[in-house]
Design a protein around this motif. Structure first.
Motif, mmCIF file in Angstrom:
data_model
loop_
_atom_site.group_PDB
_atom_site.id
_atom_site.type_symbol
_atom_site.label_atom_id
_atom_site.label_comp_id
_atom_site.label_asym_id
_atom_site.label_seq_id
_atom_site.Cartn_x
_atom_site.Cartn_y
_atom_site.Cartn_z
ATOM 1 N N PHE A 3 0.811 -1.219 0.000
ATOM 2 C CA PHE A 3 0.000 0.000 0.000
ATOM 3 C C PHE A 3 0.846 1.272 0.000
ATOM 4 O O PHE A 3 0.333 2.343 0.329
ATOM 5 N N SER A 4 2.096 1.176 -0.399
ATOM 6 C CA SER A 4 2.979 2.346 -0.314
ATOM 7 C C SER A 4 2.459 3.544 -1.105
ATOM 8 O O SER A 4 2.634 4.685 -0.689
ATOM 9 N N GLN A 5 1.840 3.291 -2.264
ATOM 10 C CA GLN A 5 1.305 4.389 -3.071
ATOM 11 C C GLN A 5 -0.188 4.606 -2.826
ATOM 12 O O GLN A 5 -0.846 5.279 -3.615
ATOM 13 N N ALA A 6 -0.691 4.075 -1.734
ATOM 14 C CA ALA A 6 -2.126 4.199 -1.456
ATOM 15 C C ALA A 6 -2.421 4.587 -0.017
ATOM 16 O O ALA A 6 -3.360 5.362 0.232
ATOM 17 N N ALA A 7 -1.667 4.054 0.941
ATOM 18 C CA ALA A 7 -1.940 4.347 2.350
ATOM 19 C C ALA A 7 -1.843 5.841 2.602
ATOM 20 O O ALA A 7 -0.835 6.460 2.310
ATOM 21 N N GLY A 8 -2.910 6.405 3.132
ATOM 22 C CA GLY A 8 -2.955 7.832 3.397
ATOM 23 C C GLY A 8 -4.006 8.545 2.572
ATOM 24 O O GLY A 8 -4.541 9.570 2.998
ATOM 25 N N PHE A 64 7.045 7.353 3.980
ATOM 26 C CA PHE A 64 7.547 8.652 3.527
ATOM 27 C C PHE A 64 6.833 9.206 2.301
ATOM 28 O O PHE A 64 7.211 10.262 1.802
ATOM 29 N N LYS A 65 5.799 8.521 1.831
ATOM 30 C CA LYS A 65 5.071 9.034 0.674
ATOM 31 C C LYS A 65 3.772 9.692 1.140
ATOM 32 O O LYS A 65 3.767 10.766 1.707
ATOM 33 N N TRP A 66 2.651 9.026 0.939
ATOM 34 C CA TRP A 66 1.345 9.609 1.249
ATOM 35 C C TRP A 66 1.091 9.722 2.749
ATOM 36 O O TRP A 66 0.211 10.469 3.175
ATOM 37 N N LEU A 67 1.887 8.994 3.554
ATOM 38 C CA LEU A 67 1.784 9.118 5.007
ATOM 39 C C LEU A 67 2.624 10.272 5.534
ATOM 40 O O LEU A 67 2.577 10.579 6.723
ATOM 41 N N MET A 68 3.430 10.873 4.667
ATOM 42 C CA MET A 68 4.101 12.157 4.922
ATOM 43 C C MET A 68 5.093 12.129 6.086
ATOM 44 O O MET A 68 5.268 13.121 6.787
ATOM 45 N N GLY A 69 5.732 10.985 6.282
ATOM 46 C CA GLY A 69 6.744 10.889 7.323
ATOM 47 C C GLY A 69 8.141 10.989 6.752
ATOM 48 O O GLY A 69 8.333 11.048 5.533
ATOM 49 N N PRO A 70 9.154 11.003 7.615
ATOM 50 C CA PRO A 70 10.535 10.963 7.147
ATOM 51 C C PRO A 70 10.850 9.595 6.541
ATOM 52 O O PRO A 70 10.107 8.630 6.721
ATOM 53 N N HIS A 71 11.970 9.514 5.832
ATOM 54 C CA HIS A 71 12.408 8.229 5.302
ATOM 55 C C HIS A 71 12.864 7.307 6.437
ATOM 56 O O HIS A 71 13.324 7.778 7.473
ATOM 57 N N GLY A 72 12.751 6.002 6.192
ATOM 58 C CA GLY A 72 13.312 5.040 7.132
ATOM 59 C C GLY A 72 12.322 4.243 7.941
ATOM 60 O O GLY A 72 12.718 3.551 8.871
ATOM 61 N N ALA A 73 11.034 4.320 7.590
ATOM 62 C CA ALA A 73 10.023 3.539 8.314
ATOM 63 C C ALA A 73 9.097 2.852 7.319
ATOM 64 O O ALA A 73 8.738 3.418 6.282
ATOM 65 N N ALA A 74 8.730 1.624 7.634
ATOM 66 C CA ALA A 74 7.760 0.876 6.840
ATOM 67 C C ALA A 74 7.043 -0.097 7.772
ATOM 68 O O ALA A 74 7.615 -0.540 8.773
ATOM 69 N N PHE A 75 5.814 -0.409 7.436
ATOM 70 C CA PHE A 75 5.007 -1.278 8.267
ATOM 71 C C PHE A 75 4.636 -2.556 7.517
ATOM 72 O O PHE A 75 4.472 -2.545 6.295
ATOM 73 N N LEU A 76 4.509 -3.645 8.273
ATOM 74 C CA LEU A 76 4.050 -4.922 7.740
ATOM 75 C C LEU A 76 2.909 -5.408 8.615
ATOM 76 O O LEU A 76 3.040 -5.472 9.843
ATOM 77 N N VAL A 77 1.781 -5.742 7.995
ATOM 78 C CA VAL A 77 0.639 -6.306 8.719
ATOM 79 C C VAL A 77 0.596 -7.800 8.438
ATOM 80 O O VAL A 77 0.637 -8.229 7.273
ATOM 81 N N VAL A 78 0.519 -8.578 9.499
ATOM 82 C CA VAL A 78 0.514 -10.042 9.385
ATOM 83 C C VAL A 78 -0.743 -10.604 10.035
ATOM 84 O O VAL A 78 -1.392 -9.933 10.839
ATOM 85 N N PHE A 105 -1.021 -10.511 3.947
ATOM 86 C CA PHE A 105 0.072 -9.632 4.335
ATOM 87 C C PHE A 105 -0.080 -8.311 3.593
ATOM 88 O O PHE A 105 -0.426 -8.287 2.410
ATOM 89 N N THR A 106 0.165 -7.223 4.295
ATOM 90 C CA THR A 106 0.196 -5.916 3.638
ATOM 91 C C THR A 106 1.387 -5.137 4.164
ATOM 92 O O THR A 106 1.858 -5.366 5.283
ATOM 93 N N ALA A 107 1.875 -4.215 3.340
ATOM 94 C CA ALA A 107 3.027 -3.401 3.722
ATOM 95 C C ALA A 107 2.844 -1.985 3.197
ATOM 96 O O ALA A 107 2.027 -1.745 2.296
ATOM 97 N N ALA A 108 3.601 -1.059 3.750
ATOM 98 C CA ALA A 108 3.582 0.328 3.277
ATOM 99 C C ALA A 108 4.768 1.068 3.859
ATOM 100 O O ALA A 108 5.141 0.848 5.019
ATOM 101 N N VAL A 109 5.347 1.951 3.050
ATOM 102 C CA VAL A 109 6.377 2.851 3.560
ATOM 103 C C VAL A 109 5.704 4.066 4.179
ATOM 104 O O VAL A 109 4.537 4.347 3.919
#
Length: 365
Positions: A185-190, A207-221, A201-205
């Motif tokens: 969901f990196s280009q969708a979350a937010g 620093f894009k639409w969630l507007m945070g700094p670089h260096g964080a990503a989430f994984l849902v299991v 499983f879902t994932a997202a960075v």
């Protein structure tokens, strides 16, 4: 930021004014910034939090508050994803999360992917060397799930051109054939409402639409971890992290935290505030706002005789052949992307109708 916020007419006046007020208090870009698909702008509250986090380190204060920020960010993302926080792992990149998913598959397993999807959601499956990675056009991915498909891996919205996957159809096809699903969901979350619980499983960075700094990503299991092994686990993945610093981790976390990577504390200190802003605004309101701007741009392109890549319902608009205009647009104070010769414009909550009109005006010239 000049110009009326698109989408305001679709909300009650008070709600629209609150949306605009919150956004104006957080953002004051120096350009017409239409490049969120590359990097989101940082809200003022996030910048302030980053400054405070730096002072914690500079002044030698305990890092307790920064570790707490990780948990606040995890909980906030979980609410946006619609899952309990104990199903969310906090990491550093989608590629790392994909690697954990790829490592869980048996040799010879078939992974179904979309053509030209983003590398982070594809490459870990390819480098295994013993998986059968099958690639089909995005619009055919649901119909291409077949008996023997072990996993379907796809981005919710394509980075290159903004096309949105038919996730309900994919979910149904995967269920019918016993395949698991992995959605980035990196280009969708937010901006696009998430239903992480609908997929394995879902994932997202961040620093894009969630507007945070670089260096964080989430994984849902899943609650049972879906057969994943925490192959990247370090001390933070222990049930008691501070008792897991030396030797093998004696007891892995009982939650998805067993898949955490060592936390970039500054990043999460800022990201928790960016996520809080999205929660305050509401994803539904952001979705309506972003799509109104994207549709305004598509209508303007039609008047200019340009046809974007068909991507209905997307906040990303990609125009074939116009990527060469990117340097000139940047010189004119308009930030967009050049992706494979396409001009890619991405519309988010801090953009206005005036931004769209400025881009169209320069393109027409």
């Amino acid at each position: 930021m000049d110009g009326e916020f698109a989408g305001a007419h679709s909300c009650p006046m008070e709600t629209a004014e609150r949306f605009e007020s919150l956004v104006r208090a957080e953002f004051a870009p120096k350009s017409v910034y239409l490049n969120t698909a590359s990097n989101g702008l940082l809200p003022a509250r996030t910048v302030a939090a980053l400054q405070q986090a730096a002072l914690v380190r500079a002044e030698g204060r305990p890092l307790t508050a920064l570790h707490a920020d990780v948990e606040e960010a995890r909980a906030s993302f979980a609410r946006l994803a619609g899952v309990p926080a104990d199903r969310v792992a906090a990491g550093a990149s989608v590629a790392a999360h994909t690697g954990v998913v790829a490592a869980s598959l048996p040799a010879g397993a078939e992974v179904l992917t979309a053509e030209d999807d983003f590398t982070s959601v594809l490459n870990p499956f390819h480098v295994r060397g013993d998986l059968k990675v099958r690639t089909v056009p995005l619009e055919r991915i649901a119909e291409s799930v077949r008996p023997g498909t072990a996993l379907v891996a796809v981005s919710a919205a394509q980075s290159a051109d903004g096309r949105v996957a038919d996730l309900p159809a994919l979910r149904e096809a995967a269920r019918d054939h016993g395949a698991r699903t992995y959605v980035d969901f990196s280009q969708a979350a937010g901006w696009l409402p998430m239903e992480a619980d609908a997929y394995d499983f879902t994932a997202a960075v961040g620093f894009k639409w969630l507007m945070g700094p670089h260096g964080a990503a989430f994984l849902v299991v899943p609650e049972d971890f879906g057969g994943l092994t925490p192959i990247l686990a370090g001390w933070v993945a222990g049930e008691n992290p501070w008792d897991s610093c030396y030797g093998p981790v004696a007891e892995l976390a009982h939650s998805a935290r067993r898949f955490d990577l060592t936390h970039a504390l500054f990043t999460y200190a800022g990201l928790r505030h960016s996520l809080a802003l999205i929660e305050e605004l509401g994803v539904d309101a952001v979705h309506a706002h972003d799509l109104a701007l994207a549709d305004r741009f598509r209508a303007g392109l039609a008047r200019l005789g340009h046809a974007p890549v068909p991507a209905p319902g997307s906040a990303i608009v990609s125009v074939p052949g116009l990527g060469v205009r990117q340097p000139g647009l940047s010189a004119a104070g308009i930030e967009v992307s050049n992706r494979a010769g396409n001009l890619r414009a991405a519309f988010h909550l801090y953009n206005t109708a005036a931004d769209v009109d400025r881009l169209l005006d320069v393109l027409s010239g």
